[in-house]
Design an enzyme around this catalytic site. Structure first.
Site, PDB file in Angstrom:
ATOM      1  N   ARG A 208     -26.616 -13.304 -10.852  1.00  0.00           N
ATOM      2  CA  ARG A 208     -26.421 -11.786 -11.344  1.00  0.00           C
ATOM      3  C   ARG A 208     -26.638 -11.366 -12.359  1.00  0.00           C
ATOM      4  O   ARG A 208     -26.497 -12.093 -13.026  1.00  0.00           O
ATOM      5  CB  ARG A 208     -25.185 -11.289 -10.594  1.00  0.00           C
ATOM      6  N   ASP A 294     -17.594 -17.827 -11.681  1.00  0.00           N
ATOM      7  CA  ASP A 294     -17.243 -17.977 -10.326  1.00  0.00           C
ATOM      8  C   ASP A 294     -16.228 -18.002 -10.224  1.00  0.00           C
ATOM      9  O   ASP A 294     -15.843 -17.196 -11.286  1.00  0.00           O
ATOM     10  CB  ASP A 294     -18.237 -18.997  -9.586  1.00  0.00           C
ATOM     11  N   SER A 316     -14.347 -13.475 -13.738  1.00  0.00           N
ATOM     12  CA  SER A 316     -14.206 -13.911 -12.648  1.00  0.00           C
ATOM     13  C   SER A 316     -14.681 -13.743 -10.539  1.00  0.00           C
ATOM     14  O   SER A 316     -14.547 -12.598 -11.285  1.00  0.00           O
ATOM     15  CB  SER A 316     -13.112 -15.393 -12.500  1.00  0.00           C
ATOM     16  N   HIS A 317     -15.080 -14.904 -10.356  1.00  0.00           N
ATOM     17  CA  HIS A 317     -14.738 -14.411  -8.554  1.00  0.00           C
ATOM     18  C   HIS A 317     -13.849 -14.346  -8.087  1.00  0.00           C
ATOM     19  O   HIS A 317     -13.833 -14.614  -6.812  1.00  0.00           O
ATOM     20  CB  HIS A 317     -16.215 -14.917  -8.358  1.00  0.00           C
ATOM     21  N   GLY A 318     -12.719 -14.591  -9.152  1.00  0.00           N
ATOM     22  CA  GLY A 318     -11.059 -14.585  -8.374  1.00  0.00           C
ATOM     23  C   GLY A 318     -10.814 -16.173  -7.959  1.00  0.00           C
ATOM     24  O   GLY A 318     -11.672 -17.421  -8.400  1.00  0.00           O
TER      25      GLY A 318
END
Length: 486
Positions: A208, A294, A316-318
């Site tokens: 992205r 990420d 982040s992406h958790g």
């Protein structure tokens, strides 16, 4: 109750950790800067016995080495036996072995020589001193070594600057590998600099970009630090940044204590997971700050008894369990606890993600006392995870059960509902429990339509927003995790 049993298991894990890790400082203690001449990193006592079956918790009396079900390849041991001991005080400064530390010279040979010397003595220390910048190429630091070995970085350590400078003979999948070690500490007050920018821009993998655009990113990009088939590890105090891919990865390990780390990469850097574990058991991750492109922490197949506490995550992406079950594979994950954490400015909060067609189970997961700050998909189970448009619904799935969410509060990004339970058509998610869940929009109006599909559980307290789609009781076709080979 499952929750009570979970607490009992966590208590047992805590006892095992503090027993196995001996004299390591408690995770809430202040970590003082170590003197360079001291013996760094207390030895870790009591190596857990290995089992040939990564899912079998009862080891034989004379166990063979632990082997993951699908182990990554590792080159042969590059070190000769019986290296010469060059220091009487067990501290092996890499500058004494010829390291220049100017950020330009190749210091790989000096690090390898210092490692061989430290590996041969008890409580040996490989020291990369402060005020130097060391550049080394892809290297495997191999064991077995004497107990109590420490690799201490007080200066800066970095790989070559991007793929154009990467030696053609070196693996492009990993940089620093620690292999077949027991009772090792990796610590220091320095920086591990990944020089990842040029790797992120390679034209072979989409990721992205700003304003919803799609950019390209790396395929074969090196994980920065990898521990493989090792036990009783302590990682403490380092600053790790700008990795080409995963910052730190643990494969086939048992007994890991991570404390007081700082991990950072830009928000849009692709595949830069902070800490990734797979086929690894008895893990504690504490008091660390992780911001990257990420997952802050990703938990792969074959992991059990993982305790995460005091972590600040974002952007982040958790924190994710998965993805699991790719290519119809089996994945077993159990006894995972995440508590007293902050997740902020992230695409996901706490997530379980599995592929259609997988097998195995995720059981005994507890998310407790978590503060969300402007997070999309705060609470998420996604059993339709897919990286392409060609994925199809399948009849088998990873069974998700005994998942507990307690005291999860804060704000969410209104582009997505804050709670999303998308469970498999064929294998329902069961025993989901929510208590004291209060999530409000960061801005805009409250979204009162959490999503549920084939998800069963209870609400111990009313949630904000209300979640009326969670089904009571049990599905018609009740399954046992044993049916999935775990």
């Amino acid at each position: 109750m499952a929750f009570i049993r979970g607490l009992s298991l966590l208590l047992i894990i805590a006892i095992i950790f503090f027993d196995n890790f001996g004299n390591v400082e408690g995770r809430y203690h202040f970590h003082k800067k170590q003197k360079k001449s001291s013996n760094i990193g207390s030895p870790v006592s009591g190596s857990p016995a290995y089992s040939p079956d990564p899912e079998d918790p009862s080891p034989p009396s004379d166990p063979p080495p632990y082997v993951p079900s699908d182990p990554p390849s590792v080159p042969s041991d590059p070190y000769p036996t019986n290296p010469r001991n060059t220091s009487s005080d067990c501290v092996f400064d890499v500058t004494s072995f010829g390291a220049v530390g100017d950020g330009e010279a190749d210091d790989t040979a000096a690090f390898r020589a210092a490692w061989k010397a430290a590996c041969a003595v008890e409580s040996g220390v490989v020291l990369a001193p402060a005020d130097y910048c060391f550049k080394i190429t892809s290297t495997i630091f191999s064991g077995p070594c004497k107990p109590g070995l420490a690799f201490q970085v007080d200066g800066t350590l970095m790989p070559p600057d991007g793929p154009d400078w990467w030696p053609k003979a070196d693996s492009r999948k990993q940089w620093l590998v620690f292999y077949k070690l027991d009772q090792m500490t990796f610590n220091g007050t320095g920086i591990i600099e990944g020089n990842g920018q040029q790797w992120w821009e390679l034209p072979c993998k989409p990721h992205r970009g700003p304003n919803g655009s799609t950019l390209r990113g790396p395929c074969d990009s090196p994980a920065l630090i990898r521990f493989f088939m090792s036990s009783n590890l302590v990682v403490n105090g380092l600053r790790i940044q700008n990795s080409p891919q995963f910052h730190m990865k643990f494969d086939g390990c048992e007994g890991v204590l991570i404390d007081n780390l700082s991990i950072s990469s830009p928000k849009l850097s692709p595949n830069t997971d902070g800490i990734h574990i797979e086929n690894t058991k008895l893990v504690g991750i504490y008091n660390s700050m992780i911001g990257n492109g990420d997952d802050c922490i990703s938990i792969g197949p074959g992991c059990a008894n993982v305790d995460i506490e005091g972590v600040t995550c974002g952007p982040s992406h958790g924190i994710s369990i998965g993805s699991l079950g790719v290519h119809n594979s089996q994945a077993c994950v159990s006894n995972i606890t995440v508590r007293n954490a902050i997740i902020k400015e992230s695409d996901n909060g706490v997530r379980i993600k599995t592929w259609q067609g997988g097998m195995g189970s995720v059981t005994g997961v507890s998310f407790e006392n978590i503060q969300m700050e402007n997070v999309r998909n705060c609470i998420n189970i996604d059993q339709y995870y897919c990286m392409s448009k060609g994925c199809q619904n399948q009849t088998s799935a990873v069974y998700v059960t005994d998942i507990y969410y307690r005291n999860i509060k804060g704000t969410y990004d209104v582009r997505n509902p804050p709670i999303h339970f998308a469970c498999s058509d064929s294998v329902a998610c069961t025993n989901i429990t929510l208590s004291e869940v209060e999530l409000l929009p960061q801005e805009g109006e409250l979204m009162d339509d959490p999503f549920c599909w084939n998800a069963y559980g209870i609400q111990e307290t009313l949630t904000i927003p209300p979640i009326n789609c969670l089904q009571d009781g049990e599905p018609h076709n009740i399954v046992e995790s044993s049916e999935f080979g775990c």
